[in-house]
Design an enzyme around this catalytic site. Sequence first.
Site, PDB file in Angstrom:
ATOM      1  CE  LYS A 150      34.109  36.909  38.917  1.00 45.89           C
ATOM      2  NZ  LYS A 150      35.080  36.066  38.194  1.00 45.89           N
TER       3      LYS A 150
ATOM      4  CD  GLN B  80      38.443  34.586  38.936  1.00 47.88           C
ATOM      5  OE1 GLN B  80      37.233  34.505  39.114  1.00 47.88           O
ATOM      6  NE2 GLN B  80      38.989  35.555  38.228  1.00 47.88           N
TER       7      GLN B  80
ATOM      8  CG  ASP C 203      32.994  32.282  34.013  1.00 49.40           C
ATOM      9  OD1 ASP C 203      32.424  33.388  33.943  1.00 49.40           O
ATOM     10  OD2 ASP C 203      33.992  32.060  34.733  1.00 49.40           O
TER      11      ASP C 203
END
Length: 279
Positions: A44, A88, A111
Site C-alpha cells: 500500500k 491494518q 477503509d
Amino acid sequence: MQGAALAVRIREQVAADVAALGQVGLATVLAGDDPASHIYVTRKHDAAREAGITGVDHRLPADVDQDELLAQLVELNLDEGVDGILVQLPLPDHIDAGLVLGAVDPAKDVDGFHPLNRGQLSLGRATFVPATPLGIMTLLAEYGVPLEGAHAVVVGRSEIVGKPTALLLLAENATVTICHSRTSDLGRMTRDADVLVVAVGRPGFVTADMVKEGAVVVDVGINRTEAGLVGDVDPGVAERAAYLSPVPGGVGPMTIAMLLRNTVQAARNRRSPLASPRS
Ligand code: NAP
C-alpha cells in the site's frame, strides 16, 4: 475481468489528482507480526508513494498496549498532514478491534470501517466504501455487467468484503442472496446466480458445476498454497462463465487502487468540507 490493467489506469488518475491537490497524506497503523499484513501494508505504501501520496507507516509490536494504539490514532486524527488513516486488520487478540476502528476520525477513515461510515453505506449514502467491495463494483462497471434485476449471489458475509459488497449490489438494484457457512445446499444458490461473488478464503472452493453457464464470477479469495497464490474459484469455471476475475490480477490490484482513490477523496473533502462527499 482484468483488474490489474484497470488498476493501473486508476492509479494514474490518482497521481494526477494528487499533483493537483498539492499534498495528500496516508497513515497506516499495523500491530503485530502477521507476515501477510506486513506485505500488504508495504504494498500500500509503495503504491501510495508512486502516486505522490506521503506515507506515515506505524508498525507496533504484537504486545502493544491498547491505550498506546488509541493514543497513536488520536495523534493521527489531529495531524493536518494526514488525510487518510488505515488500521491494518487483523489486530492482535488482546485489542478490541471495534474500539480501535471507532477511534479513527470518520473523515479520515479511508477503509470505511468506522461504524458511522458502515451505517452510511447501509443507508446508501456512503462517504467511504471499503476498498475491496468498491474495487469489485468498479470492475463490474468497467465490464458493463448489468446488475439491475440480476440475481447476485455473494458467498461470504464478512464485515470487510461479503456484507458491504451485498449492500452495494442491492443499491444497484440487483436481487441479492448472501451465503455463508450455514447455508444449506450452497450449489443451488450459486447455480442460480447471474453474478457470483466469492469471498470465502478456501482454494478452488467454487467449481464449474456450481456455476450457471454465462454467469459473471468475481473471485475475491487470496490463498497461499504450494502452487502459489490461488483464488476461491477453480480455474475450470472460466469454461462456463462469461467473465471471471483472475487471481492474482483481479480484485487484489483493484483494492489498492480504491484505497488510493478514497485517500484522494478524503483530501478533497477535508479541503472543502461543504462539497458533496463523493463528487
Ligand atoms: P472471512 O472473514 O474469513 O469470511 C469468510 C466467509 O466465508 C464467512 O462469512 C464464512 O461464513 C464463509 N464461509 C466459510 N466457509 C464456508 C462454506 N463452506 N460455505 C459457505 N460460506 C463459507 O474472510 P474475508 O475477510 O471475507 O476474506 C475472504 C477471502 O477474500 C480470503 O481469501 C481473503 O484473503 C480474501 N480477501 C481478498 C482481498 C483482496 O483485496 N482481493 C481483500 C480482503 C479479503 P460464516 O460467516 O458463517 O463463518
